[in-house]
Design an enzyme around this catalytic site. Structure first.
Site, PDB file in Angstrom:
ATOM      1  N   LYS A  15       1.811  -3.120   6.071  1.00 61.65           N
ATOM      2  CA  LYS A  15       2.034  -2.803   4.658  1.00 61.65           C
ATOM      3  C   LYS A  15       3.525  -2.521   4.412  1.00 61.65           C
ATOM      4  O   LYS A  15       4.078  -2.912   3.388  1.00 61.65           O
ATOM      5  CB  LYS A  15       1.151  -1.621   4.256  1.00 61.65           C
ATOM      6  CG  LYS A  15      -0.335  -1.949   4.322  1.00 61.65           C
ATOM      7  CD  LYS A  15      -0.754  -2.860   3.188  1.00 61.65           C
ATOM      8  CE  LYS A  15      -1.613  -4.008   3.569  1.00 61.65           C
ATOM      9  NZ  LYS A  15      -1.962  -4.891   2.447  1.00 61.65           N
ATOM     10  N   SER A  50       0.834  -1.210   0.000  1.00 64.94           N
ATOM     11  CA  SER A  50       0.000   0.000   0.000  1.00 64.94           C
ATOM     12  C   SER A  50       0.863   1.252   0.000  1.00 64.94           C
ATOM     13  O   SER A  50       2.010   1.238   0.465  1.00 64.94           O
ATOM     14  CB  SER A  50      -0.865   0.009   1.261  1.00 64.94           C
ATOM     15  OG  SER A  50      -1.539   1.246   1.396  1.00 64.94           O
ATOM     16  N   TYR A 107      -2.266  -1.127  10.929  1.00 68.92           N
ATOM     17  CA  TYR A 107      -2.314  -1.541   9.520  1.00 68.92           C
ATOM     18  C   TYR A 107      -1.063  -1.122   8.754  1.00 68.92           C
ATOM     19  O   TYR A 107      -0.467  -1.930   8.032  1.00 68.92           O
ATOM     20  CB  TYR A 107      -3.562  -0.917   8.899  1.00 68.92           C
ATOM     21  CG  TYR A 107      -3.733  -1.082   7.409  1.00 68.92           C
ATOM     22  CD1 TYR A 107      -4.219  -2.276   6.874  1.00 68.92           C
ATOM     23  CD2 TYR A 107      -3.451  -0.036   6.521  1.00 68.92           C
ATOM     24  CE1 TYR A 107      -4.418  -2.419   5.499  1.00 68.92           C
ATOM     25  CE2 TYR A 107      -3.648  -0.170   5.154  1.00 68.92           C
ATOM     26  CZ  TYR A 107      -4.134  -1.363   4.654  1.00 68.92           C
ATOM     27  OH  TYR A 107      -4.326  -1.502   3.297  1.00 68.92           O
TER      28      TYR A 107
HETATM   29  N1  LIG Z   1      -8.714  -0.549  -1.220  1.00 67.73           N
HETATM   30  C1  LIG Z   1      -7.658   0.224  -0.985  1.00 67.73           C
HETATM   31  O1  LIG Z   1      -7.723   1.453  -0.975  1.00 67.73           O
HETATM   32  C2  LIG Z   1      -6.330  -0.408  -0.751  1.00 67.73           C
HETATM   33  C3  LIG Z   1      -6.177  -1.749  -0.496  1.00 67.73           C
HETATM   34  N2  LIG Z   1      -4.924  -2.258  -0.302  1.00 67.73           N
HETATM   35  C4  LIG Z   1      -4.740  -3.668  -0.019  1.00 67.73           C
HETATM   36  O2  LIG Z   1      -5.339  -4.432  -1.036  1.00 67.73           O
HETATM   37  C5  LIG Z   1      -5.665  -5.711  -0.526  1.00 67.73           C
HETATM   38  C6  LIG Z   1      -7.066  -6.073  -0.973  1.00 67.73           C
HETATM   39  O3  LIG Z   1      -7.981  -5.202  -0.367  1.00 67.73           O
HETATM   40  P1  LIG Z   1      -9.320  -4.682  -1.066  1.00 67.73           P
HETATM   41  O4  LIG Z   1      -9.567  -5.423  -2.297  1.00 67.73           O
HETATM   42  O5  LIG Z   1      -9.249  -3.222  -1.108  1.00 67.73           O
HETATM   43  O6  LIG Z   1     -10.406  -5.048   0.053  1.00 67.73           O
HETATM   44  P2  LIG Z   1     -11.604  -6.098   0.064  1.00 67.73           P
HETATM   45  O7  LIG Z   1     -12.133  -6.066   1.448  1.00 67.73           O
HETATM   46  O8  LIG Z   1     -12.532  -5.846  -1.063  1.00 67.73           O
HETATM   47  O9  LIG Z   1     -10.886  -7.476  -0.219  1.00 67.73           O
HETATM   48  C7  LIG Z   1     -10.096  -8.130   0.729  1.00 67.73           C
HETATM   49  C8  LIG Z   1     -10.117  -9.594   0.396  1.00 67.73           C
HETATM   50  O10 LIG Z   1      -9.296 -10.291   1.344  1.00 67.73           O
HETATM   51  C9  LIG Z   1     -10.043 -11.371   1.847  1.00 67.73           C
HETATM   52  N3  LIG Z   1      -9.575 -11.727   3.173  1.00 67.73           N
HETATM   53  C10 LIG Z   1      -9.590 -10.967   4.290  1.00 67.73           C
HETATM   54  N4  LIG Z   1      -9.097 -11.652   5.325  1.00 67.73           N
HETATM   55  C11 LIG Z   1      -8.764 -12.884   4.847  1.00 67.73           C
HETATM   56  C12 LIG Z   1      -8.215 -14.034   5.437  1.00 67.73           C
HETATM   57  N5  LIG Z   1      -7.912 -14.079   6.724  1.00 67.73           N
HETATM   58  N6  LIG Z   1      -8.007 -15.118   4.648  1.00 67.73           N
HETATM   59  C13 LIG Z   1      -8.325 -15.094   3.332  1.00 67.73           C
HETATM   60  N7  LIG Z   1      -8.862 -14.030   2.726  1.00 67.73           N
HETATM   61  C14 LIG Z   1      -9.069 -12.934   3.472  1.00 67.73           C
HETATM   62  C15 LIG Z   1     -11.487 -10.883   1.854  1.00 67.73           C
HETATM   63  O11 LIG Z   1     -12.406 -11.949   1.952  1.00 67.73           O
HETATM   64  C16 LIG Z   1     -11.538 -10.170   0.503  1.00 67.73           C
HETATM   65  O12 LIG Z   1     -11.758 -11.071  -0.544  1.00 67.73           O
HETATM   66  C17 LIG Z   1      -5.480  -5.631   0.984  1.00 67.73           C
HETATM   67  O13 LIG Z   1      -4.260  -6.253   1.331  1.00 67.73           O
HETATM   68  C18 LIG Z   1      -5.403  -4.138   1.245  1.00 67.73           C
HETATM   69  O14 LIG Z   1      -4.632  -3.848   2.367  1.00 67.73           O
HETATM   70  C19 LIG Z   1      -3.810  -1.485  -0.358  1.00 67.73           C
HETATM   71  C20 LIG Z   1      -3.917  -0.161  -0.611  1.00 67.73           C
HETATM   72  C21 LIG Z   1      -5.176   0.489  -0.830  1.00 67.73           C
HETATM   73  C1  LIG Z   2      -8.325   1.088   3.542  1.00 68.08           C
HETATM   74  C2  LIG Z   2      -7.796   2.419   3.095  1.00 68.08           C
HETATM   75  O1  LIG Z   2      -8.863   3.197   2.648  1.00 68.08           O
HETATM   76  C3  LIG Z   2      -6.856   2.263   1.966  1.00 68.08           C
HETATM   77  O2  LIG Z   2      -6.005   1.218   2.270  1.00 68.08           O
HETATM   78  C4  LIG Z   2      -4.751   1.611   2.188  1.00 68.08           C
HETATM   79  O3  LIG Z   2      -3.839   0.860   2.254  1.00 68.08           O
HETATM   80  C5  LIG Z   2      -4.648   3.043   2.063  1.00 68.08           C
HETATM   81  O4  LIG Z   2      -4.371   3.582   3.301  1.00 68.08           O
HETATM   82  C6  LIG Z   2      -5.992   3.441   1.566  1.00 68.08           C
HETATM   83  O5  LIG Z   2      -6.408   4.670   1.982  1.00 68.08           O
END
Ligand SMILES: NC(=O)C1=CN([C@@H]2O[C@H](COP(=O)(O)OP(=O)(O)OC[C@H]3O[C@@H](n4cnc5c(N)ncnc54)[C@H](O)[C@@H]3O)[C@@H](O)[C@H]2O)C=CC1
Ligand SMILES: C[C@H](O)[C@@H]1OC(=O)[C@H](O)[C@@H]1O
Length: 253
Positions: free
Chosen positions: A160, A143, A156
């Site tokens: 990252k 991230s 968090y």
């Molecule tokens: N959405 C954002 O702004 C950002 C997200 N990220 C990272 O991207 C990655 C994906 O997040 P998003 O798609 O945004 O969120 P999301 O909530 O849509 O997806 C997260 C996924 O991880 C799965 N998950 C959570 N805990 C789990 C576990 N213990 N075992 C297996 N699966 C698990 C969930 O079921 C879901 O499919 C995360 O690592 C997050 O930190 C990084 C930067 C920004």
């Molecule tokens: C969950 C936050 O909105 C998202 O996740 C990150 O890793 C960044 O901080 C984004 O803002």
């Protein structure tokens, strides 16, 4: 087609960024194995979408914080796809909470899922790639928060930064096997992880206002960079990080 016949494993792949990565990789000819924490309609619909694109899809249910889930995921991919070429460590959680009263179980769970989950999955995938002897790559979905803090993210942001650091160390450990390791640093991407946080109009307006390209990111914005890093176009990239944030990081004023 940048990934024809490549076997790509994605943790937490059923929703958000993981799902976007799965679809973009399948569009480029990859077969996909999805880890998901539980069976769901979104897992089933993703499998159908990948198959409609003419590619294979395998599902493995397991909590990434449990090291046994990593072994099971690799076994499912070997059985269903014949091997492992790339691991995308994507699964993550971000339960926004203030620092002074952060419950210890929230910190521990966030570290276990985001950092330890990445460690177990990448280690298991790398061992399989070494056994195959044909190289491959690891991609951590870290991230922008690896580089900057967040008032409600004290549990968090270190996970990252940890993922980013892990990719740097394993890039050194695995270069001799032809295995590359890189991280993607997304900015703010509209997914379920921040739906509640961004439901506050003032917060959303502030976050959008920080982005020179003028919009929040979409899962496919990150999926396309996963395609690039997994492909031969990035064949000389390892230990690198790619910031994909619409310019938010550099926007001081
Ligand atoms: N959405 C954002 O702004 C950002 C997200 N990220 C990272 O991207 C990655 C994906 O997040 P998003 O798609 O945004 O969120 P999301 O909530 O849509 O997806 C997260 C996924 O991880 C799965 N998950 C959570 N805990 C789990 C576990 N213990 N075992 C297996 N699966 C698990 C969930 O079921 C879901 O499919 C995360 O690592 C997050 O930190 C990084 C930067 C920004
Ligand atoms: C969950 C936050 O909105 C998202 O996740 C990150 O890793 C960044 O901080 C984004 O803002």
């Amino acid at each position: 087609m940048l990934l024809q016949g490549q076997r790509i494993l994605i943790t937490g792949g059923s929703r958000g960024i993981g799902r976007g990565a799965a679809i973009e990789c399948a569009k480029h000819g990859a077969d996909i194995a999805i880890n998901a924490s539980a069976p769901s309609d979104s897992v089933d619909s993703l499998v159908k979408e990948i198959e409609t694109l003419g590619r294979k899809a395998v599902v493995s249910i397991g909590d990434v914080a449990d090291p046994d889930s990593a072994t099971a995921f690799i076994e499912a991919a070997v059985k269903g796809l014949g091997g492992v070429d790339h691991m995308v460590a994507n699964a993550g959680i971000c339960p926004f909470h203030s620092f002074l009263d952060m419950p210890v179980e929230v910190v521990k769970r966030t570290v276990d899922v985001n950092l330890m989950g990445t460690y177990y999955m990448c280690q298991a995938a790398a061992n399989q790639m070494v056994r195959q002897g044909t190289g491959g790559s690891l991609i951590a979905i870290s991230s922008i928060s690896a580089l900057v803090g967040g008032e409600m993210q004290s549990h968090y942001t270190p996970t990252k930064a940890g993922q980013h650091s892990l990719m740097q160390s394993v890039a050194i450990a695995l270069g001799k096997y032809g295995i590359r390791a890189n991280s993607i640093l997304p900015g703010t991407i509209a997914t379920d992880i921040n739906k509640e946080d961004l439901a506050d109009p003032a917060k959303r307006e502030y976050m959008e206002g920080r982005i020179p390209l003028g919009r929040l990111g979409k899962p496919e914005d990150i999926g396309k960079v996963v395609v690039f890093l997994a492909s031969d176009l990035a064949g000389y990239m390892t230990g690198a990080h790619v910031l994909v944030d619409g310019g938010a990081f550099v926007h001081l004023q």
